[in-house]
Enzyme design. Structure first.
Site, short mmCIF file in Angstrom:
data_model
loop_
_atom_site.label_atom_id
_atom_site.label_comp_id
_atom_site.label_asym_id
_atom_site.label_seq_id
_atom_site.Cartn_x
_atom_site.Cartn_y
_atom_site.Cartn_z
N ASP A 56 45.31 41.02 49.27
CA ASP A 56 44.93 41.15 47.86
C ASP A 56 43.42 41.31 47.68
OD1 ASP A 56 47.52 40.94 46.97
OD2 ASP A 56 47.43 38.79 46.56
N LYS B 71 44.67 43.96 42.95
CA LYS B 71 44.92 44.15 41.51
C LYS B 71 43.72 43.63 40.74
CE LYS B 71 49.79 43.12 42.32
NZ LYS B 71 50.88 42.17 42.04
N MET C 272 43.13 33.15 35.35
CA MET C 272 43.31 34.50 34.78
C MET C 272 43.29 34.48 33.26
SD MET C 272 46.34 35.76 37.38
CE MET C 272 47.35 34.32 37.00
#
Length: 520
Positions: free
Chosen positions: A36, A58, A172
């Site tokens: 990631d 991402k 997030m």
């Protein structure tokens, strides 16, 4: 073909040292690593030769690869018999979709293991000096996603969360910070509640910003806070001034390019990172042993008696002794031969092989070594002194010239080729363009020459970066190539180079304090 195996591995929050030992073991045996965006890419250097890497990072709504494709890649790779490591930032099961991926693997009948990692919701806050629990502030903590799965709504019991007296950590959540703050306040949390944002936690870019809940949204815009950032709510935030050890480290936030081989960089890299700095290891030199060099050395050492062996670099030491060991040479045959070393670093490398240098220079030049060897020859009264000089094929002739002038026999043996490593060019340019680099260290003239050769027309990219030299010869090479020397170490050692950097950082800090006082 038998099915392979999948390891879902937590890479930790960013600091290289925060992955588990089992995580490193999995990386080392992987055939393919699917990783990631928030994974520290230095971890990939632990992979075996031939391992394949698949980046599936991402960023907000921008996906390199959709989750369905990631799932398919994992399953197909394992089905073909490969050992697959799915390397995820933090912990695989803490908002990392590790559970979804594990379910898929199970449904496919593929063997798998979960390797937990340090979640940023705990480890990231620890590096900011914010404990998630503390007897005076919080007896519980809650980790909440601030990112909605399918739409803009967050499936959160705001009333219960707002009334909770423990610490609340949002992952997030920067994009939804206005909604999060409003919902907590409207359901009972006081606007004065201490909060903090921790950006790029546990990395050299870490930044901690404290405020209160009522100011959270304005703070994000005022301080230009960007993902990845943790948002923590609760009284424990007030402890960060006392406990925030990481951002107080003397080299915190400083970036340093190391130009010699990764193996030789090891000690310097570790020391810099322990002091909070970030290193980029870019070996400008490509080193290869000469053909049959072990046999050549055996012939030399068995056909004549040397009084001295002169060793002038870490590479010469390693290649010399390793090739003798490979040929089965008995080191007891060196009894009576004096080992002469350039500097503490070379001496340290020699002692790894169970030998202690008889002669050591304080400076890093061949001329200095020649002087101390000649002084020893004069003091010992050798009738027929003879010196073995195993070295790089591009090593200076200063020792040879000095011995020739003194009419002392010297036998030079070129152990290895020392050529420019053009393979690092793309990585080097990428780092110089994308990162703000504070220092470049040069441990030999070759590291300087080769770096400039690799850069070619882009050499001006290093003009504004402070250059740190290990000694006078290297410094002169830097100047000869049109650059200034910002720091030169007092002795030929990495500790001395590091001391020079620390002194420079301290000077910069004092200058900034002076400027602040003047402006006030």
């Amino acid at each position: 073909m038998s099915k392979g195996k999948v390891y879902l591995v937590g890479a930790g929050p960013g600091d290289y040292g925060l992955i588990t030992l089992k995580g490193i073991d999995c990386i080392a045996k992987a055939d393919i690593i699917i990783y990631d965006r928030l994974v520290n890419r230095d971890l990939l250097k632990s992979a075996k030769p031939g391992c394949a890497f698949v980046y599936v990072g991402k960023k907000s709504s921008k996906h390199i690869m959709a989750q369905e494709q990631i799932n398919d890649t994992i399953a197909e790779s394992a089905a073909s018999g490969k050992i697959v490591v799915r390397l995820k930032g933090g912990d695989p099961f803490v908002f990392g979709r590790g559970g979804e991926e594990a379910e898929l693997i199970y449904d496919q009948g593929i063997d798998f293991e979960i390797v937990p990692g340090v979640t940023s919701s705990i480890g990231g806050l620890a590096y900011a000096g914010i404990p998630v629990t503390h007897r005076d502030f919080a007896s519980s903590f809650h980790v909440v996603t601030g990112h909605a799965k399918k739409d803009d709504s967050l499936d959160i019991n705001w009333e219960s969360l707002a009334k909770e007296k423990g610490t609340v950590v949002f992952l997030m959540g920067i994009g939804n910070i206005k909604h999060i703050a409003e919902m907590l306040i409207s359901h009972g949390r006081a606007p004065e509640t201490p909060v903090a944002f921790v950006s790029n936690a546990t990395s050299y870019k870490q930044r901690t910003v404290r405020t209160n809940l009522g100011d959270a949204y304005e703070c994000v815009h005022r301080e230009a806070i960007k993902p990845p950032s943790l948002f923590v709510v609760g009284g424990v935030v007030s402890l960060s001034d006392k406990l925030g050890f990481y951002e107080r480290k003397p080299l915190f936030g400083k970036t340093i390019i190391l130009t010699r081989t990764r193996k030789k960089n090891s000690d310097l890299r570790k020391k810099i990172e322990e002091l909070g700095g970030k290193t980029f290891e870019l070996s400008t030199i490509d080193i290869k042993d000469k053909k049959d060099i072990g046999r050549v050395l055996i012939e030399k050492l068995t056909s004549r008696k040397y009084t001295h062996i002169a060793l002038t670099s870490h590479n010469s030491v390693d290649i010399f002794f390793k090739n003798l060991i490979k040929e089965g040479f008995d080191f007891r045959k060196l009894a009576g031969v004096k080992i002469a070393s350039v500097g503490k670093a070379t001496s340290k490398a020699i002692m790894v092989y169970g030998l202690v240098p008889d002669i050591e220079t304080s400076r890093s030049t061949g001329a200095d070594l020649a002087d101390v060897i000649l002084e020893d020859i004069g003091n010992a009264g050798y009738e027929n002194p003879s010196i073995l000089f195993p070295c790089s094929e591009i090593a200076s002739k200063s020792i040879e010239d000095a011995m020739k002038s003194a009419r002392v026999d010297l036998d030079r043996v070129d152990l290895y080729t020392n050529t420019v490593n053009m393979a690092i060019k793309d990585e080097l340019l990428d780092i110089l363009v994308k990162e703000k680099i504070d220092y470049i260290t040069f441990t030999s003239s070759s590291t300087v020459k080769y770096l400039v050769e690799i850069l070619g027309r882009d050499r001006e990219l290093i003009r504004g970066i402070k250059k740190v030299s290990i000694g006078s010869i290297t410094s002169q090479t830097i100047r000869d190539l049109g650059f200034s020397v910002d720091m030169e170490s007092d002795s030929a050692s990495i500790d001395s180079m590091l001391a020079a950097i620390l002194e420079d950082v301290k000077g910069d800090i004092n200058d900034k304090k002076t400027e602040t006082i003047k402006s006030e």
